[in-house]
Design an enzyme around this catalytic site. Sequence first.
Site, mmCIF file in Angstrom:
data_model
loop_
_atom_site.group_PDB
_atom_site.id
_atom_site.type_symbol
_atom_site.label_atom_id
_atom_site.label_comp_id
_atom_site.label_asym_id
_atom_site.label_seq_id
_atom_site.Cartn_x
_atom_site.Cartn_y
_atom_site.Cartn_z
ATOM 1 N N CYS A 52 11.045 -12.256 2.166
ATOM 2 C CA CYS A 52 10.331 -11.437 1.179
ATOM 3 C C CYS A 52 10.911 -11.627 -0.222
ATOM 4 O O CYS A 52 12.109 -11.451 -0.430
ATOM 5 C CB CYS A 52 10.415 -9.972 1.586
ATOM 6 S SG CYS A 52 9.863 -8.847 0.287
ATOM 7 N N CYS A 55 12.766 -8.295 -1.591
ATOM 8 C CA CYS A 55 13.976 -7.702 -1.006
ATOM 9 C C CYS A 55 15.215 -8.053 -1.856
ATOM 10 O O CYS A 55 15.290 -9.132 -2.445
ATOM 11 C CB CYS A 55 14.165 -8.191 0.433
ATOM 12 S SG CYS A 55 13.137 -7.306 1.634
ATOM 13 N N HIS A 115 12.261 -2.856 2.785
ATOM 14 C CA HIS A 115 11.028 -3.601 3.028
ATOM 15 C C HIS A 115 10.004 -2.811 3.854
ATOM 16 O O HIS A 115 8.797 -3.043 3.740
ATOM 17 C CB HIS A 115 11.399 -4.898 3.765
ATOM 18 C CG HIS A 115 10.273 -5.859 3.945
ATOM 19 N ND1 HIS A 115 9.761 -6.597 2.895
ATOM 20 C CD2 HIS A 115 9.549 -6.213 5.043
ATOM 21 C CE1 HIS A 115 8.779 -7.376 3.352
ATOM 22 N NE2 HIS A 115 8.625 -7.155 4.650
ATOM 23 N N ASN A 155 -1.670 -1.936 -5.457
ATOM 24 C CA ASN A 155 -2.571 -2.284 -4.363
ATOM 25 C C ASN A 155 -1.789 -2.083 -3.086
ATOM 26 O O ASN A 155 -0.781 -2.739 -2.862
ATOM 27 C CB ASN A 155 -3.003 -3.755 -4.438
ATOM 28 C CG ASN A 155 -3.897 -4.030 -5.623
ATOM 29 O OD1 ASN A 155 -4.715 -3.196 -5.994
ATOM 30 N ND2 ASN A 155 -3.753 -5.208 -6.219
ATOM 31 N N SER A 163 -0.508 -8.846 -1.071
ATOM 32 C CA SER A 163 -0.056 -10.015 -0.324
ATOM 33 C C SER A 163 1.367 -9.864 0.198
ATOM 34 O O SER A 163 1.895 -10.757 0.832
ATOM 35 C CB SER A 163 -0.173 -11.265 -1.201
ATOM 36 O OG SER A 163 0.553 -11.095 -2.395
ATOM 37 N N HIS A 166 6.055 -5.210 1.266
ATOM 38 C CA HIS A 166 7.179 -4.526 0.611
ATOM 39 C C HIS A 166 6.599 -3.558 -0.433
ATOM 40 O O HIS A 166 5.766 -3.964 -1.241
ATOM 41 C CB HIS A 166 8.087 -5.573 -0.060
ATOM 42 C CG HIS A 166 9.397 -5.008 -0.488
ATOM 43 N ND1 HIS A 166 10.604 -5.412 0.054
ATOM 44 C CD2 HIS A 166 9.719 -4.044 -1.398
ATOM 45 C CE1 HIS A 166 11.593 -4.738 -0.517
ATOM 46 N NE2 HIS A 166 11.074 -3.899 -1.399
ATOM 47 N N HIS A 168 5.456 -1.969 -3.497
ATOM 48 C CA HIS A 168 5.542 -2.387 -4.896
ATOM 49 C C HIS A 168 4.236 -2.138 -5.635
ATOM 50 O O HIS A 168 3.186 -1.960 -5.037
ATOM 51 C CB HIS A 168 5.895 -3.877 -4.991
ATOM 52 C CG HIS A 168 4.773 -4.796 -4.624
ATOM 53 N ND1 HIS A 168 4.349 -4.987 -3.328
ATOM 54 C CD2 HIS A 168 3.959 -5.569 -5.385
ATOM 55 C CE1 HIS A 168 3.340 -5.850 -3.308
ATOM 56 N NE2 HIS A 168 3.075 -6.218 -4.545
ATOM 57 N N GLN A 170 2.293 -2.960 -9.809
ATOM 58 C CA GLN A 170 2.238 -3.937 -10.886
ATOM 59 C C GLN A 170 1.934 -3.254 -12.218
ATOM 60 O O GLN A 170 1.418 -2.141 -12.255
ATOM 61 C CB GLN A 170 1.127 -4.957 -10.612
ATOM 62 C CG GLN A 170 1.270 -5.711 -9.301
ATOM 63 C CD GLN A 170 0.320 -6.903 -9.240
ATOM 64 O OE1 GLN A 170 0.212 -7.672 -10.186
ATOM 65 N NE2 GLN A 170 -0.380 -7.052 -8.130
HETATM 66 O O1 LIG Z 1 -1.279 -9.858 -7.940
HETATM 67 P P1 LIG Z 1 -1.480 -9.995 -6.458
HETATM 68 O O2 LIG Z 1 -0.890 -8.841 -5.692
HETATM 69 O O3 LIG Z 1 -1.012 -11.320 -5.923
HETATM 70 O O4 LIG Z 1 -3.053 -9.975 -6.243
HETATM 71 C C1 LIG Z 1 -3.832 -8.848 -5.953
HETATM 72 O O5 LIG Z 1 -3.981 -7.983 -7.083
HETATM 73 C C2 LIG Z 1 -4.636 -8.550 -8.227
HETATM 74 C C3 LIG Z 1 -4.808 -7.466 -9.270
HETATM 75 O O6 LIG Z 1 -5.611 -6.394 -8.829
HETATM 76 C C4 LIG Z 1 -5.982 -9.172 -7.858
HETATM 77 O O7 LIG Z 1 -6.463 -9.908 -8.961
HETATM 78 C C5 LIG Z 1 -5.878 -10.105 -6.649
HETATM 79 O O8 LIG Z 1 -7.172 -10.518 -6.248
HETATM 80 C C6 LIG Z 1 -5.186 -9.361 -5.495
HETATM 81 O O9 LIG Z 1 -5.052 -10.208 -4.384
#
Ligand SMILES: O=P(O)(O)O[C@H]1O[C@H](CO)[C@@H](O)[C@H](O)[C@H]1O
Lengths: 350, 350
Positions: A52, A55, A115, A155, A163, A166, A168, A170
């Site tokens: 990961c 981590c 994690h 997300n 993806s 863990h 997190h 953004q």
């Molecule tokens: O940035 P990540 O986690 O790789 O990607 C994820 O969030 C993003 C922001 O909402 C999107 O554009 C991606 O389609 C989604 O897979």
Amino acid sequence: STTFELDTNPHRRLNILTGEWVLVSPHRSKRPWQGKVEDLANDNRPEYDEKCYLCPGNARADGEVNPAYTESFVFKNDFSALLEDTPIYSANEDDLLVANTQRGICKVISFSPKHNLTLPELSLQEITAVVNLWKKEYAALADNDWIKYIQIFENKGDIMGCSNPHPHGQIWSQSDVPMEVCKETERQKNYFAIHRRSLLADYLNLELQKDERVVYKNEHFVVLVPFWAIWPYETMIISKRHVTSILHFTQAELSSLADSIKVLTTKYDNLFECSFPYSAGMHQAPVNEGEHNEWHWHMHFYPPLLRSSTVKKFMVGYELLANAQRDITPEFAAQQLKALSAQHYKSLIF
Amino acid sequence: STTFELDTNPHRRLNILTGEWVLVSPHRSKRPWQGKVEDLANDNRPEYDEKCYLCPGNARADGEVNPAYTESFVFKNDFSALLEDTPIYSANEDDLLVANTQRGICKVISFSPKHNLTLPELSLQEITAVVNLWKKEYAALADNDWIKYIQIFENKGDIMGCSNPHPHGQIWSQSDVPMEVCKETERQKNYFAIHRRSLLADYLNLELQKDERVVYKNEHFVVLVPFWAIWPYETMIISKRHVTSILHFTQAELSSLADSIKVLTTKYDNLFECSFPYSAGMHQAPVNEGEHNEWHWHMHFYPPLLRSSTVKKFMVGYELLANAQRDITPEFAAQQLKALSAQHYKSLIF
Ligand SMILES: O=P(O)(O)O[C@H]1O[C@H](CO)[C@@H](O)[C@H](O)[C@H]1O
Ligand SMILES: O=P(O)(O)O[C@H]1O[C@H](CO)[C@@H](O)[C@H](O)[C@H]1O
């Protein structure tokens, strides 16, 4: 049927923040489901995963090694959708082909060194550390005068495009104000110009009076299902005090926000006894472009699940081409969420 | 980097039909994918399935039995989101809680008696029968003076929320004009008022000149990836002639439309050699509310796949909260689609 009932008859509701309508079809929840069933997310993860990139102690894509951090941890996204160093560009061919540069800075925030946890499983103190870090990062990004908006979001769950399990979130910050924020700015501005009070302050008062869609409240925040919710169990956290951004919250408010996040995400997990997927994020005033007194800080939660831990709502043909649409009513969703325990179901298994 | 390049640098493009921007991050397609991988749809279906409510001779939810139909077949949706018989209602509390009735009629169209086919696998003649039926149903629904808009669409594939693989589409018609159509009406109206030509006629001319995003054209229609596409392989079919709705197409145009649908959906299937999922639908003028000379008929295709038959684009946190976002450029997508054969890959296996 002779008299109209909001909980049985199809109708539209106005999203006062964006000016867009949502179609509500309450009778349709009786429809049988023969469609796609999602896989249950694997919930048995180790506390530390050597593969990961979030981590502590592991190397990331750019070769950098994460420190042995003990609370939350922030770094620049190795696959940023927006870059600081983008040349200026602006094109307009006959108002038909219109494009311009977009500069930005994208960051990733790990919520915990562990994690295998998620937000609702962190302690109040740990979530407060995340909230404090959001405030700090927001302030630092806003110091770049070319940045006009800072989007803090999470997300959660692989069906929400996450993806890495863990825990997190953004932060994407950029040189123009994004669409959804433009819509909310315009509506709040109009309302504020007329009433000299924020749109959400008045809306919140009305919701507290009605008490039909309120899920939870503490000293400083209210969690509710908005009257115009699109996603089945969509909610908003609204601050009782009218502030334009996270920068203005006191330490008491930041802890109170952490509490409302903990209670809401715990109720979500309890609803279908699973790690409840969602996309969530704060909406707040644009930065570095003058006063935005109309703006009232809030946070949206958009969770896709509809009927169970494996059956979600699809926003597809009609929704994409014509209009947002929902089946269960916001009032029904709010009653269910309100009734659920604020104690995480996993902590009750012995 | 010193000079800006549309195919490498992050930028925004304007959707001239809605007035909304899309964020394009071309450099980001290099990002590795560790997230959700979709199951491949089961492609081995029988020609007739006794449990399918769309197959000829089978009973539906309301007990009615489908006739032994041989081409396409239409009936009222047994689980309609909108109902004809809905009482009048309209509420507005302080401009904060705003709602009103929505009446409507929802229909289902089976594209073929054969359970195991999809649009690209039907013959040109069979697709023409579907297109003719769309026109007929549109005319019949528009005869109800309280109906203001008729949305013809298809959800294909279970990842697009389709609950039955039998080839079929839907028509939702309703008493108010839905959001997306309102946006497109406003923009087209403004353009038409100034130029006395339709927005899409001028856009189409420019695209034909540039020839960078055109995927296919026949006598009456052009298939292209719009400059502002959101979904990775999003396309539009635009009629060369400026007509406001399907009602005005001649029989030659209807066959030509069937041809463009056949070619496009075949190319889609050929892209990742799978039954390519999408939501697609026509946009056309509202009905029963006066002249709409500004409207130019077109059809949108919104397919979710990004990298392969099992990895899709997620419209989640940033996209839902802030702004639509894409990775590969529309020009790259168009070149790929253009280069693909119009002969279905399955028909080449021997
Ligand atoms: O940035 P990540 O986690 O790789 O990607 C994820 O969030 C993003 C922001 O909402 C999107 O554009 C991606 O389609 C989604 O897979
Ligand atoms: O009508 P269906 O095929 O049962 O349902 C599908 O299409 C509808 C219209 O886009 C959506 O509202 C549903 O979420 C989707 O599952």
